[in-house]
Design an enzyme around this catalytic site. Structure first.
Site, PDB file in Angstrom:
ATOM      1  N   LYS A 225       0.820  -1.214   0.000  1.00 35.99           N
ATOM      2  CA  LYS A 225       0.000   0.000   0.000  1.00 35.99           C
ATOM      3  C   LYS A 225       0.852   1.261   0.000  1.00 35.99           C
ATOM      4  O   LYS A 225       0.570   2.226  -0.719  1.00 35.99           O
ATOM      5  CB  LYS A 225      -0.932  -0.007   1.210  1.00 35.99           C
ATOM      6  CG  LYS A 225      -2.033  -1.051   1.121  1.00 35.99           C
ATOM      7  CD  LYS A 225      -2.992  -0.957   2.286  1.00 35.99           C
ATOM      8  CE  LYS A 225      -4.116  -1.990   2.156  1.00 35.99           C
ATOM      9  NZ  LYS A 225      -5.082  -1.918   3.270  1.00 35.99           N
ATOM     10  N   ILE A 226       1.917   1.272   0.808  1.00 38.80           N
ATOM     11  CA  ILE A 226       2.766   2.463   0.883  1.00 38.80           C
ATOM     12  C   ILE A 226       3.515   2.670  -0.427  1.00 38.80           C
ATOM     13  O   ILE A 226       3.580   3.782  -0.960  1.00 38.80           O
ATOM     14  CB  ILE A 226       3.742   2.355   2.066  1.00 38.80           C
ATOM     15  CG1 ILE A 226       2.979   2.349   3.388  1.00 38.80           C
ATOM     16  CG2 ILE A 226       4.748   3.506   2.043  1.00 38.80           C
ATOM     17  CD1 ILE A 226       3.831   2.010   4.596  1.00 38.80           C
TER      18      ILE A 226
ATOM     19  N   THR B  76      12.416   4.443   3.890  1.00 39.76           N
ATOM     20  CA  THR B  76      11.467   4.703   4.981  1.00 39.76           C
ATOM     21  C   THR B  76      10.853   3.393   5.477  1.00 39.76           C
ATOM     22  O   THR B  76       9.800   3.396   6.105  1.00 39.76           O
ATOM     23  CB  THR B  76      10.346   5.655   4.517  1.00 39.76           C
ATOM     24  OG1 THR B  76       9.738   5.125   3.328  1.00 39.76           O
ATOM     25  CG2 THR B  76      10.880   7.047   4.231  1.00 39.76           C
TER      26      THR B  76
ATOM     27  N   ARG C 106      12.696  -0.389   6.565  1.00 42.17           N
ATOM     28  CA  ARG C 106      13.436  -1.008   7.654  1.00 42.17           C
ATOM     29  C   ARG C 106      14.926  -0.826   7.402  1.00 42.17           C
ATOM     30  O   ARG C 106      15.402  -1.001   6.280  1.00 42.17           O
ATOM     31  CB  ARG C 106      13.099  -2.502   7.780  1.00 42.17           C
ATOM     32  CG  ARG C 106      11.722  -2.779   8.374  1.00 42.17           C
ATOM     33  CD  ARG C 106      11.649  -2.354   9.843  1.00 42.17           C
ATOM     34  NE  ARG C 106      10.365  -2.659  10.459  1.00 42.17           N
ATOM     35  CZ  ARG C 106       9.353  -1.816  10.548  1.00 42.17           C
ATOM     36  NH1 ARG C 106       9.464  -0.608   9.998  1.00 42.17           N
ATOM     37  NH2 ARG C 106       8.233  -2.163  11.151  1.00 42.17           N
TER      38      ARG C 106
ATOM     39  N   ASP D  88      14.938   7.307   7.085  1.00 41.78           N
ATOM     40  CA  ASP D  88      14.120   7.446   8.288  1.00 41.78           C
ATOM     41  C   ASP D  88      14.304   6.239   9.197  1.00 41.78           C
ATOM     42  O   ASP D  88      13.706   6.167  10.264  1.00 41.78           O
ATOM     43  CB  ASP D  88      12.638   7.588   7.911  1.00 41.78           C
ATOM     44  CG  ASP D  88      11.753   7.926   9.095  1.00 41.78           C
ATOM     45  OD1 ASP D  88      12.089   8.876   9.834  1.00 41.78           O
ATOM     46  OD2 ASP D  88      10.729   7.241   9.295  1.00 41.78           O
TER      47      ASP D  88
ATOM     48  N   GLU E 140      19.110   1.046  14.774  1.00 41.34           N
ATOM     49  CA  GLU E 140      18.410   2.187  15.363  1.00 41.34           C
ATOM     50  C   GLU E 140      17.900   1.925  16.773  1.00 41.34           C
ATOM     51  O   GLU E 140      17.658   2.874  17.529  1.00 41.34           O
ATOM     52  CB  GLU E 140      17.237   2.600  14.474  1.00 41.34           C
ATOM     53  CG  GLU E 140      16.099   1.604  14.414  1.00 41.34           C
ATOM     54  CD  GLU E 140      14.951   2.094  13.540  1.00 41.34           C
ATOM     55  OE1 GLU E 140      13.834   2.204  14.075  1.00 41.34           O
ATOM     56  OE2 GLU E 140      15.159   2.367  12.343  1.00 41.34           O
TER      57      GLU E 140
ATOM     58  N   HIS F 231      12.876   7.713  12.456  1.00 42.52           N
ATOM     59  CA  HIS F 231      11.737   6.807  12.311  1.00 42.52           C
ATOM     60  C   HIS F 231      10.415   7.527  12.617  1.00 42.52           C
ATOM     61  O   HIS F 231       9.607   7.068  13.423  1.00 42.52           O
ATOM     62  CB  HIS F 231      11.895   5.587  13.226  1.00 42.52           C
ATOM     63  CG  HIS F 231      11.194   4.360  12.708  1.00 42.52           C
ATOM     64  ND1 HIS F 231      11.785   3.128  12.681  1.00 42.52           N
ATOM     65  CD2 HIS F 231       9.950   4.190  12.178  1.00 42.52           C
ATOM     66  CE1 HIS F 231      10.937   2.244  12.178  1.00 42.52           C
ATOM     67  NE2 HIS F 231       9.827   2.867  11.857  1.00 42.52           N
ATOM     68  N   GLN F 232      10.217   8.638  11.948  1.00 43.94           N
ATOM     69  CA  GLN F 232       9.026   9.451  12.199  1.00 43.94           C
ATOM     70  C   GLN F 232       8.026   9.433  11.055  1.00 43.94           C
ATOM     71  O   GLN F 232       6.991  10.116  11.124  1.00 43.94           O
ATOM     72  CB  GLN F 232       9.443  10.903  12.489  1.00 43.94           C
ATOM     73  CG  GLN F 232       9.907  11.687  11.261  1.00 43.94           C
ATOM     74  CD  GLN F 232      10.231  13.130  11.566  1.00 43.94           C
ATOM     75  OE1 GLN F 232      11.302  13.436  12.074  1.00 43.94           O
ATOM     76  NE2 GLN F 232       9.316  14.036  11.248  1.00 43.94           N
ATOM     77  N   ALA F 233       8.293   8.650  10.011  1.00 46.35           N
ATOM     78  CA  ALA F 233       7.412   8.692   8.842  1.00 46.35           C
ATOM     79  C   ALA F 233       5.962   8.373   9.180  1.00 46.35           C
ATOM     80  O   ALA F 233       5.035   8.891   8.558  1.00 46.35           O
ATOM     81  CB  ALA F 233       7.918   7.735   7.764  1.00 46.35           C
ATOM     82  N   PHE F 234       5.749   7.531  10.184  1.00 49.73           N
ATOM     83  CA  PHE F 234       4.391   7.125  10.555  1.00 49.73           C
ATOM     84  C   PHE F 234       3.658   8.180  11.378  1.00 49.73           C
ATOM     85  O   PHE F 234       2.436   8.096  11.559  1.00 49.73           O
ATOM     86  CB  PHE F 234       4.450   5.835  11.387  1.00 49.73           C
ATOM     87  CG  PHE F 234       4.877   6.071  12.813  1.00 49.73           C
ATOM     88  CD1 PHE F 234       3.944   6.184  13.829  1.00 49.73           C
ATOM     89  CD2 PHE F 234       6.221   6.224  13.135  1.00 49.73           C
ATOM     90  CE1 PHE F 234       4.327   6.419  15.138  1.00 49.73           C
ATOM     91  CE2 PHE F 234       6.627   6.461  14.444  1.00 49.73           C
ATOM     92  CZ  PHE F 234       5.680   6.557  15.451  1.00 49.73           C
TER      93      PHE F 234
END
Length: 339
Positions: A161-162, A241, A243, A267, A272, A304-307
């Protein structure tokens, strides 16, 4: 009314706000009580789940075999991942122990897709450099030359989907030529959005920009390695964006030093879990590889802020509560993850 106690690891204030709001907004015959815990789930913190039937974890919590044994010993029967990825859970061990694992397969793919587009624009148009310059009174344009997305070739690795939404924005919105690789292609949607499937080798050779949108599995760890970087066009732009361990970071650094890779947007980072979601500004960075990456002026890294949008947090809370309610009712959950 039945009560389900859930140990909620790696909690942040935005998690607490979104989950409390969702709990308050729904009517259910199950009372779900969260114990919000700041520490990550690990062998050292398993004991915090004592007297809880379920745990709720995020991307950098560790649910390996040792941790799962510990959870089983304190009475945990259910793991609710509040993310799409599940590479941090030993699914085989969970099945052996009778622990059910669920995830949030899609909470706001638009959030991540839009962030990926923003990251592409940032590294090719150098927004981050311009921002810092202007704050220091430097309005020179030297060193800020970019290139158009329109008519560039963008390669998508992964068309879930992304990935499909990212491709749609690039193709329909920017006028880019979008090619894609996925071992499980969605040809109907790709055709609708103007996306052409090619082999991975063809994608690497053709693309001016490559953006990653696939889950991490044992088979695709270091999908982007020294050999594959060598197959890419000179001056390629790489964005991730998804893993961190999809990219061999040492090979990435080599590609940057040699000038093969023109710019990178990340990201995520393969190690991390040691640094992301924490404030390390008053500490000396111990990760020499990450420190080297940050030192490049053509590398843009976010934590890791894309979400992280209001809509995505609401979606995560809603789906996770639905998964927990299914467990409390003894029902099979559509979002269960199996080996």
């Amino acid at each position: 009314m039945a009560t389900l106690r859930v140990a909620f690891y790696s909690s942040k204030h935005y998690d607490v706000d979104s989950f409390n709001a969702e709990v308050a907004s729904i009517k259910s015959d199950v009372k779900i009580e969260f114990t919000y815990l700041e520490p990550r789930l690990s062998a050292k913190t398993v004991a915090l789940a004592n007297d809880h039937e379920a745990v709720c974890i995020f991307v950098n919590d560790n649910a390996d075999a040792e941790v799962l044994e510990g959870l089983k010993n304190v009475g945990v029967k259910f793991i609710a991942l509040r993310c799409a990825g599940f590479n941090n859970v030993d699914l085989k061990k969970a099945a052996e122990l009778g622990i059910v694992v669920t995830r949030v397969p899609a909470y706001s793919p638009d959030a991540v897709a839009e962030f990926a587009i923003g990251m592409i624009l940032t590294v090719i148009r150098k927004y981050h450099k311009a921002y810092n310059r202007v704050r220091e009174g430097n309005f020179l344009l030297d060193g800020l030359l970019g290139f158009n997305i329109k008519q560039s070739t963008v390669g998508l690795i992964g068309t879930g989907k992304i990935g499909l939404l990212t491709g749609k924005i690039l193709s329909c919105g920017f006028g880019a030529k979008v090619v894609a690789y996925d071992p499980y292609p969605n040809k109907d949607m790709a055709e609708k959005f103007g996306i052409e499937y090619v082999s991975l080798d063809e994608l690497l050779a053709q693309s001016d920009i490559i953006t990653l949108h696939c889950p991490l599995t044992p088979e695709n760890k270091y999908l982007i390695n020294e050999n594959r970087i060598g197959q890419m066009k000179q001056g390629v732009v790489l964005v991730n964006t998804s893993r961190g361990a999809l990219i061999d970071t040492k090979a990435l650094i080599k590609g940057l030093k040699e000038g093969k890779i023109k710019a990178v947007g990340m990201d995520v980072y393969e190690k991390e879990s040691e640094v992301f979601f924490e404030d390390g500004s008053e500490k000396v960075m111990q990760d020499d590889v990450l420190a080297r990456l940050i030192s490049f002026n053509n590398v843009f890294i976010s934590g890791h802020q894309a979400f992280l949008t209001t809509e995505a947090l609401a979606g995560i809370a809603s789906t996770t509560l639905g998964n927990l309610t299914s467990f409390a009712h003894g029902e099979d959950c559509a979002n269960a993850v199996k080996e």
